[in-house]
Scaffold this active site. Structure first.
Site, mmCIF file in Angstrom:
data_model
loop_
_atom_site.group_PDB
_atom_site.id
_atom_site.type_symbol
_atom_site.label_atom_id
_atom_site.label_comp_id
_atom_site.label_asym_id
_atom_site.label_seq_id
_atom_site.Cartn_x
_atom_site.Cartn_y
_atom_site.Cartn_z
ATOM 1 N N LYS A 184 0.830 -1.205 0.000
ATOM 2 C CA LYS A 184 0.000 0.000 0.000
ATOM 3 C C LYS A 184 0.870 1.263 0.000
ATOM 4 C CE LYS A 184 -3.654 -2.405 -0.315
ATOM 5 N NZ LYS A 184 -4.504 -3.105 0.615
HETATM 6 C C1 LIG Z 1 -5.489 -4.284 0.974
HETATM 7 C C2 LIG Z 1 -6.965 -4.091 1.038
HETATM 8 C C3 LIG Z 1 -7.712 -4.373 2.203
HETATM 9 C C4 LIG Z 1 -7.150 -5.114 3.378
HETATM 10 O O1 LIG Z 1 -6.069 -4.499 3.999
HETATM 11 P P1 LIG Z 1 -5.236 -5.325 5.064
HETATM 12 O O2 LIG Z 1 -4.445 -4.250 5.761
HETATM 13 O O3 LIG Z 1 -4.375 -6.283 4.323
HETATM 14 O O4 LIG Z 1 -6.176 -5.996 5.983
HETATM 15 C C5 LIG Z 1 -9.047 -4.041 2.236
HETATM 16 N N1 LIG Z 1 -9.647 -3.485 1.175
HETATM 17 C C6 LIG Z 1 -8.985 -3.210 0.026
HETATM 18 C C7 LIG Z 1 -9.718 -2.572 -1.111
HETATM 19 C C8 LIG Z 1 -7.625 -3.537 -0.089
HETATM 20 O O5 LIG Z 1 -6.979 -3.306 -1.239
#
Ligand SMILES: *Cc1c(COP(=O)(O)O)cnc(C)c1O
Length: 386
Positions: A184
């Site tokens: 991210k």
């Molecule tokens: C990455 C992601 C999540 C989950 O995030 P985590 O921190 O891995 O739990 C939720 N929603 C979307 C759209 C994502 O891309």
């Protein structure tokens, strides 16, 4: 030349800050987590922030805090990751999908309004996803919900730093959930954050993030000593450790510069692909700040002799890493079987899914890596054009 889909931006400062945590003797939730919460909430214009070990945890706690119960529904859209809809099912509640807008792949507010009129189960919350980092039409969504007291919990896993009409994502809905997963825009390895203006919601999420333990109890009942606590609910174990917050603190200071670099890469891609007949580049609506977490091209399949999957294979042969965001959730076996969905039930999500490819876009990309992506995509299209 090989270009990975993603390479995290970790430098000397991150390593030094984590080392500082390790040497300090304080590994789990402590001073760095508290500081990270303060600085992050300031960055997104929210009054309260609860640091957690994932965005999934943040979404779960957010729905718990707004009181989601079995027999109720949460409305979201299918163009998302498993977590968004999965957390609804933790409560035995119904995941209701509405389709997305064709240009942004965000929840379509008109379809949301329609669903709110037609649904025969009580709706507790609406859960829009700021797809790729492009903010949803929040005014229309909050208007549709506000009338009936429905809460807006945002999946902002892609949307830091993003802004809607000058207001940062994080200052818009009832609770906003961010992800600090490895790929991210800001990473703590694994991690997440729930932010809100509502102190009661923040308190509930904080309590439920750590075994339902209320640290305030001893103050209320006048019992001396910091050893005393009360368990007020069967909570979860979702707290962020200081080792992770150390990474987050440094990444947060670099967030604006990292976004600018991604913006420059997006501009380069727009310029290279926007004028071809083979490829549609991502739209950014007026008044929006896009985090540029993902750069998603769409193939104009009628101009090509190969489909999206073959296009990805050709790029892989050239050494270019790509991904697909997302396989629409209504086509996944669990939701398909649970609700009896057909692929065409959400025609925009399913139709666009067949033509999307996410290209590498990360701040540490070198110019020659960007060039390699551009030339590989253009060559693949040209060699397989009709
Ligand atoms: C990455 C992601 C999540 C989950 O995030 P985590 O921190 O891995 O739990 C939720 N929603 C979307 C759209 C994502 O891309």
């Amino acid at each position: 030349m090989r270009v990975p889909f993603h390479r995290p931006e970790i430098g000397r400062e991150e390593i030094d800050e984590v080392t500082d945590s390790l040497l300090s003797g304080w590994l789990t939730t402590g001073p760095k987590t508290k500081l990270f919460e303060e600085e992050f909430s300031r960055a997104v214009g929210a009054s309260h922030a609860v640091a957690l070990n994932s965005c999934t945890a943040a979404l779960h706690l957010a729905l718990e805090a707004v009181g989601l119960k079995e027999g109720e529904a949460v409305i979201t859209s299918p163009m998302t990751f498993a977590a968004t809809a999965g957390v609804v099912r933790y409560f035995g509640a119904r995941t209701v999908f509405v389709d997305v807008e064709r240009d942004t792949l965000n929840m379509d507010p008109a379809l949301l309004e329609k669903a709110l009129k037609e649904l025969d189960v009580p709706v507790r919350a609406v859960l829009p996803i700021h797809y790729a980092g492009h903010p949803c039409e929040m005014d229309a969504i909050t208007d549709a919900c506000g009338k009936s007291g429905i809460k807006v919990v945002e999946d902002a896993a892609h949307a830091f730093p993003s802004a809607y009409k000058g207001r940062p994502v994080g200052s818009l809905g009832d609770i906003t959930c961010f992800s600090f997963y490895a790929t991210k825009t800001l990473t703590t390895g694994e991690g997440g954050m729930a932010v809100t203006e509502d102190e009661a919601l923040a308190d509930r999420m904080r309590v439920m993030s750590l075994h339902g333990i209320s640290k305030d109890a001893w103050k209320r009942y006048g019992i001396e000593g910091d050893w005393y606590y009360e368990v007020v609910a069967p909570g979860f174990k979702y707290n962020m450790p200081d080792i992770a917050a150390a990474l987050g603190l440094v990444q947060l200071r670099k967030a604006e510069a990292m976004q600018r670099r991604r913006e420059a890469i997006a501009a380069r891609y727009d310029e290279a692909f926007g004028k071809t007949d083979w490829i549609e580049v991502p739209a950014v609506r007026k008044g929006m700040r896009h985090s540029r977490h993902l750069y998603v091209i769409r193939l104009n399949l009628d101009t090509l002799t190969i489909d999206r999957n073959a296009f990805i294979d050709r790029l892989r042969e050239k050494g270019i890493g790509t991904s697909v965001h997302f396989i629409p959730l209504h086509t996944q076996p669990y939701y398909r079987d649970l609700y009896g969905f057909a692929e065409e039930d959400f025609p925009v999500s399913f139709g666009e899914y067949r033509r999307i490819i996410s290209l590498p876009i990360f701040p540490g990309m070198e110019d020659k890596e960007i060039d390699a992506v551009v030339s590989s995509v253009l060559e693949t299209a040209e060699n397989n054009s009709r």
